[in-house]
Design a protein around this motif. Sequence first.
Motif, short mmCIF file in Angstrom:
data_model
loop_
_atom_site.label_atom_id
_atom_site.label_comp_id
_atom_site.label_asym_id
_atom_site.label_seq_id
_atom_site.Cartn_x
_atom_site.Cartn_y
_atom_site.Cartn_z
N TYR A 216 0.82 -1.21 0.00
CA TYR A 216 0.00 0.00 0.00
C TYR A 216 0.85 1.27 0.00
N SER A 217 2.15 1.14 -0.15
CA SER A 217 3.05 2.28 0.02
C SER A 217 2.83 3.37 -1.03
N GLY A 218 2.25 3.01 -2.18
CA GLY A 218 2.04 3.99 -3.23
C GLY A 218 0.73 4.75 -3.13
N VAL A 219 -0.10 4.41 -2.14
CA VAL A 219 -1.39 5.09 -2.01
C VAL A 219 -1.18 6.36 -1.19
N LYS A 220 -1.21 7.49 -1.86
CA LYS A 220 -0.96 8.77 -1.18
C LYS A 220 -1.88 9.84 -1.77
N GLU A 221 -2.36 10.70 -0.90
CA GLU A 221 -3.19 11.80 -1.34
C GLU A 221 -2.39 12.75 -2.23
N PRO A 222 -3.06 13.46 -3.17
CA PRO A 222 -2.33 14.35 -4.08
C PRO A 222 -1.51 15.43 -3.36
N ASP A 223 -1.98 15.88 -2.20
CA ASP A 223 -1.23 16.92 -1.49
C ASP A 223 -0.40 16.35 -0.35
N TYR A 224 -0.17 15.02 -0.36
CA TYR A 224 0.57 14.38 0.73
C TYR A 224 2.04 14.79 0.69
N LEU A 225 2.56 15.21 1.83
CA LEU A 225 3.98 15.52 1.98
C LEU A 225 4.48 14.87 3.26
N PRO A 226 5.49 14.01 3.19
CA PRO A 226 6.01 13.40 4.43
C PRO A 226 6.46 14.46 5.42
N GLY A 227 6.06 14.29 6.67
CA GLY A 227 6.45 15.23 7.70
C GLY A 227 5.66 16.52 7.70
N ARG A 228 4.57 16.55 6.95
CA ARG A 228 3.77 17.79 6.85
C ARG A 228 3.17 18.19 8.20
N PHE A 229 2.75 17.19 8.98
CA PHE A 229 2.07 17.48 10.23
C PHE A 229 2.99 17.15 11.41
N LYS A 230 3.10 18.09 12.33
CA LYS A 230 3.95 17.94 13.51
C LYS A 230 3.11 18.12 14.77
N GLU A 231 3.46 17.38 15.81
CA GLU A 231 2.81 17.54 17.11
C GLU A 231 3.80 18.18 18.08
N THR A 232 3.29 18.99 18.97
CA THR A 232 4.15 19.59 20.00
C THR A 232 4.53 18.53 21.03
N PRO A 233 5.61 18.74 21.76
CA PRO A 233 5.95 17.80 22.84
C PRO A 233 4.82 17.66 23.85
N GLU A 234 4.10 18.76 24.13
CA GLU A 234 2.98 18.70 25.08
C GLU A 234 1.87 17.79 24.56
N HIS A 235 1.61 17.87 23.27
CA HIS A 235 0.61 17.02 22.64
C HIS A 235 0.98 15.54 22.79
N LYS A 236 2.22 15.22 22.49
CA LYS A 236 2.68 13.83 22.60
C LYS A 236 2.62 13.35 24.05
N ASP A 237 2.99 14.22 24.99
CA ASP A 237 2.94 13.85 26.41
C ASP A 237 1.50 13.56 26.84
N GLN A 238 0.54 14.34 26.35
CA GLN A 238 -0.85 14.11 26.70
C GLN A 238 -1.31 12.74 26.22
N VAL A 239 -0.95 12.38 25.01
CA VAL A 239 -1.33 11.06 24.48
C VAL A 239 -0.70 9.95 25.31
N ARG A 240 0.54 10.10 25.70
CA ARG A 240 1.22 9.07 26.49
C ARG A 240 0.61 8.93 27.88
N ARG A 241 0.16 10.05 28.46
CA ARG A 241 -0.51 9.97 29.77
C ARG A 241 -1.83 9.22 29.67
N ILE A 242 -2.56 9.45 28.59
CA ILE A 242 -3.81 8.72 28.37
C ILE A 242 -3.55 7.23 28.25
N VAL A 243 -2.54 6.87 27.49
CA VAL A 243 -2.19 5.45 27.32
C VAL A 243 -1.80 4.83 28.66
N GLN A 244 -0.98 5.53 29.44
CA GLN A 244 -0.55 5.00 30.74
C GLN A 244 -1.75 4.80 31.67
N GLU A 245 -2.65 5.79 31.71
CA GLU A 245 -3.84 5.67 32.57
C GLU A 245 -4.68 4.46 32.18
#
Length: 456
Positions: free
Chosen positions: A298-327
């Motif tokens: 499936y590696s060739g299935v990509k949206e026309p405007d797809y760019l690797p690394g286009r979307f970034k999360e803040t460290p705070e965002h990632k920490d929130q997700v990890r706290r949810i997983v731990q809980e």
Amino acid sequence: MSKLLPKKTGLIFFPAFDWAISPTHPEREERLLYTRDQIFEEGIMDLPQIEEYSPSLALIHDLARTHFCVPRVEDQITEAHLIAAGAAILLADKIVQGEIKNGFALVRPPGHHAMRVVHGNRGFCNINNEAIMVEYLRARHKIKRIAIIDTDVHHGDGTQDIFWHDPDVLFISFHQDGRTLYPGTGFTYELGGPRAYARTINIPLPPGTTDDSLLYVVDNLILPVLADFKPDFIVNSAGQDNHYTDPLGSMRITAQGYAKLTEKLRPDLAVLEGGYAIETALPYVNMSIILALAGLDYSGVKEPDYLPGRFKETPEHKDQVRRIVQELRQRWETRDNAPIEKRDVNGNYYQRKKHIFYDTDYIEENQLEKLRLCDCCPGYLIIDTKANLGFNRPATALCISVPAAACPKCRAEAGDVFQQSKKTSQYRNVYLQDKHSDTFYGYDCEKSREWLTEGR
């Protein structure tokens, strides 16, 4: 001796041309038409790993086995609903019988907001396709432990409601945080009833979540929980409105993210739910899911405007997700030690009150739900429901549900409640859903008329 060919992935397309909330509503037939056109253009349907099936109709009893449709099933559905649920049932049959290895029901109308009691349409849903299919598998094929993984951007509150007290169905929903999106539920403290604690797991993700955090949740929470639960059948409630172009959500998942999610989950059956970016997301996401199910590249299935690394999360965002997983990992690991709050117990019953709003049909419903606390079985369920249909038209009903594993005492008690309730003037309708014998009884108290449906 000829080699046995590998089993295929089964597909069913059902756009439901004759069902629509309105001509311009986001939930419309084009959701599947663009997908189907692209899949045919790419030659997916010609691959030897893919097999297409025509849908069949679910029976009225298949719906009554799962739902209490007020006043009757026929009043809450169209033929399109029977076909959508029937498509999921047909593919599930093919999988259990060994004809295909897995399947994807690309159908509408959707269903995961439809709860156990149905007074109308809410969240674009009248009946719950996955729940109907699950109850069919349990009744027809005696499959016991089933996991449902809901990947829609909206919390699967209907599926949660149906299996809230069921210890043999694991329901996991990851979705955009309910404080920011309909239906405003699906928080980490929603964990299931007292006899099914932590068999409901909600993962409310902050807006802007990307593939990275999604796959972190899969690897560090969903897959370990599935390994512990050991389901006999895995269902993916496959909503696609977590996509970064979806007009109703605020997430940042790509077609590649959905493909990797599917590859990791390895569901037996996926059933389409939401997803409303008709041109920019659905053709790519659906194609990537199909290829992942079939074990193809499936590696060739990509949206026309797809760019690797286009979307970034803040460290705070990632920490929130990890706290949810731990809980939630901690909740799962201590699932057998959950106390029952005394304030929720009245005699031999655990009870809770619920207020439910049908956003499509503008219906207000109030429920009192009571679970019989039995030491020998999961206990039977009583739901006292009253819905305001407008113009002083209240719909009142008493709904009694007996699980397949109910003990003789609970079955007898539930039957007595049904017979006694028929004699009162408190309710317009009284229902008995007996999953032990796979029968459904309905009684119209005003017309003194009873009806019965039975399993296949």
